[in-house]
Design a protein around this motif. Structure first.
Motif, PDB file in Angstrom:
ATOM      1  N   MET A   1       0.840  -1.193   0.000  1.00 51.42           N
ATOM      2  CA  MET A   1       0.000   0.000   0.000  1.00 51.42           C
ATOM      3  C   MET A   1       0.873   1.241   0.000  1.00 51.42           C
ATOM      4  N   THR A   2       0.557   2.203  -0.822  1.00 55.09           N
ATOM      5  CA  THR A   2       1.304   3.444  -0.892  1.00 55.09           C
ATOM      6  C   THR A   2       1.091   4.267   0.374  1.00 55.09           C
ATOM      7  N   SER A   3       2.179   4.785   0.948  1.00 55.21           N
ATOM      8  CA  SER A   3       2.081   5.595   2.160  1.00 55.21           C
ATOM      9  C   SER A   3       2.367   7.055   1.831  1.00 55.21           C
ATOM     10  N   TYR A   4       1.494   7.928   2.307  1.00 55.52           N
ATOM     11  CA  TYR A   4       1.667   9.369   2.140  1.00 55.52           C
ATOM     12  C   TYR A   4       1.895   9.972   3.525  1.00 55.52           C
ATOM     13  N   VAL A   5       3.052  10.575   3.718  1.00 49.14           N
ATOM     14  CA  VAL A   5       3.423  11.157   5.005  1.00 49.14           C
ATOM     15  C   VAL A   5       3.781  12.614   4.800  1.00 49.14           C
ATOM     16  N   LEU A   6       3.174  13.479   5.603  1.00 50.92           N
ATOM     17  CA  LEU A   6       3.578  14.878   5.634  1.00 50.92           C
ATOM     18  C   LEU A   6       4.316  15.093   6.953  1.00 50.92           C
ATOM     19  N   ALA A   7       5.631  15.168   6.865  1.00 56.92           N
ATOM     20  CA  ALA A   7       6.474  15.324   8.048  1.00 56.92           C
ATOM     21  C   ALA A   7       6.796  16.795   8.243  1.00 56.92           C
ATOM     22  N   VAL A   8       6.642  17.257   9.481  1.00 59.81           N
ATOM     23  CA  VAL A   8       6.816  18.681   9.783  1.00 59.81           C
ATOM     24  C   VAL A   8       7.805  18.857  10.926  1.00 59.81           C
ATOM     25  N   ASP A   9       8.722  19.786  10.742  1.00 59.74           N
ATOM     26  CA  ASP A   9       9.652  20.195  11.795  1.00 59.74           C
ATOM     27  C   ASP A   9       9.329  21.634  12.154  1.00 59.74           C
ATOM     28  N   LEU A  10       8.690  21.828  13.308  1.00 59.94           N
ATOM     29  CA  LEU A  10       8.291  23.167  13.754  1.00 59.94           C
ATOM     30  C   LEU A  10       9.233  23.635  14.855  1.00 59.94           C
ATOM     31  N   GLY A  11      10.120  24.543  14.488  1.00 59.61           N
ATOM     32  CA  GLY A  11      11.024  25.131  15.460  1.00 59.61           C
ATOM     33  C   GLY A  11      10.643  26.562  15.764  1.00 59.61           C
ATOM     34  N   LYS A  12      11.482  27.221  16.531  1.00 60.17           N
ATOM     35  CA  LYS A  12      11.213  28.604  16.890  1.00 60.17           C
ATOM     36  C   LYS A  12      11.608  29.563  15.771  1.00 60.17           C
ATOM     37  N   THR A  13      12.455  29.078  14.859  1.00 60.23           N
ATOM     38  CA  THR A  13      12.898  29.910  13.752  1.00 60.23           C
ATOM     39  C   THR A  13      12.070  29.677  12.505  1.00 60.23           C
ATOM     40  N   SER A  14      11.821  28.431  12.189  1.00 63.75           N
ATOM     41  CA  SER A  14      11.111  28.122  10.945  1.00 63.75           C
ATOM     42  C   SER A  14      10.236  26.891  11.121  1.00 63.75           C
ATOM     43  N   CYS A  15       9.330  26.717  10.170  1.00 66.16           N
ATOM     44  CA  CYS A  15       8.491  25.524  10.104  1.00 66.16           C
ATOM     45  C   CYS A  15       8.715  24.906   8.724  1.00 66.16           C
TER      46      CYS A  15
END
Length: 312
Positions: free
Chosen positions: A1-15
């Motif tokens: 099965m195809t996997s769709y992942v939206l990975a996010v790195d939310l820091g104090k400087t940038s997202c």
């Protein structure tokens, strides 16, 4: 099965966000960071920053949303609320996340750097935190207390120390430093305007962190700047060594460093490395915090799972 992942790195400087299909990145977006989940209004600010990145990427297929957010370690209950809010988010094309995972950006940094294996990871950016995971999966965090109470040796700390040194020199409480000339260059204001300028910012630690590269550059010729950078390296070293000691992992400990402060170079890294060389087994990071978020998105069996808030 195809996997769709939206990975996010939310820091104090940038997202930063990365849409990955079966492990391969297909879209990337970047926006403003947020002060941290532990701050007043931190959940709303984090949600706003993440929504902006999701809107840029605009997934058209249901996806797993995995977020590493600054401040989640200090406010785990806020991470749960943020996960609940994000579960209700709809993309521009009315697609919702199939599931949501939220944890600390320090946790995703550890997972990205060491691939879920035991060891110590120092994450040094606007803030600073060391995390350790032992063979039994026990998790230890040192510092990451935010700009008022901790984050010693971080970009925000270095910048703030530089700004304090400038004001001491301006008052005649300390020798003149070359850093004085950098204030107008960076901020476009006079020294007398500096307190008001910082006080009007939503994220003053981020504004202070922008001064850190000036301090690092000046360290080659300016004694005041050099002393700040040496102190920063020493502070980060104490954080790493405390994480090793508290975790009980026997040296040499698998170790990696990640984060924007790596760009400051030898002025910071030389005193840091000198102080911890006896205790670590240095590893090149396997990946960054976004890679860690992507790993945790689909693998609930890592040693870090207890630190992840999941909404199915």
């Amino acid at each position: 099965m195809t996997s769709y992942v939206l990975a996010v790195d939310l820091g104090k400087t940038s997202c930063r966000g990365s849409l990955r299909v079966d492990g391969g990145q297909t879209r990337y977006a970047e926006g403003q960071g947020s002060p941290g989940l532990a701050n007043a209004g931190g959940i709303a600010a984090a949600e706003h920053a993440i929504r902006a990145v999701i809107d840029q990427i605009a997934p058209t297929t249901p996806f797993v949303l995995s977020v590493g957010a600054a401040g989640a370690a200090a406010a785990p209950e806020a991470a749960v609320v943020l996960a609940q809010h994000l579960a209700a988010v709809r993309t521009i094309s009315s697609v919702a996340a199939a599931s949501v995972a939220v944890t600390s950006d320090a946790v995703t940094a550890h997972a990205g750097a060491l691939g879920g294996s035991p060891g110590v990871v120092l994450t040094a950016g606007t803030g600073a935190v060391a995390t350790a995971v032992d063979d039994a999966g026990r998790f230890t965090r040192v510092d990451g207390w935010g700009p008022l109470l901790g984050d010693e040796g971080s970009g925000g700390w270095i910048g703030s120390e530089g700004l304090r040194a400038v004001l001491r020199a301006h008052d005649g409480r300390a020798p003149r430093t070359a850093l004085v000339d950098a204030i107008g260059e960076l901020y476009g204001i006079t020294l007398d305007e500096l307190p008001k300028y910082l006080g009007q910012q939503d994220n003053p630690a981020l504004i202070a962190a922008r001064f850190a590269p000036f301090v690092a550059t000046a360290a080659a010729t300016d004694e005041t700047a050099a002393a700040i950078m040496t102190a920063a390296g020493g502070a980060l070293a104490r954080t790493v060594l405390a994480a090793i000691d508290r975790s009980g992992i026997r040296p040499p400990v698998p170790y990696a460093i990640t984060g924007g402060l790596l760009k400051l170079g030898a002025a910071l890294l030389d005193p840091l490395d000198h102080s911890i060389a006896h205790a670590i087994d240095r590893r090149a990071p396997l990946g960054d915090p976004i890679d860690g978020a992507a790993l945790l998105a689909l693998d609930p069996t890592t040693a870090l799972e207890a630190l992840v808030a999941r909404i199915a």
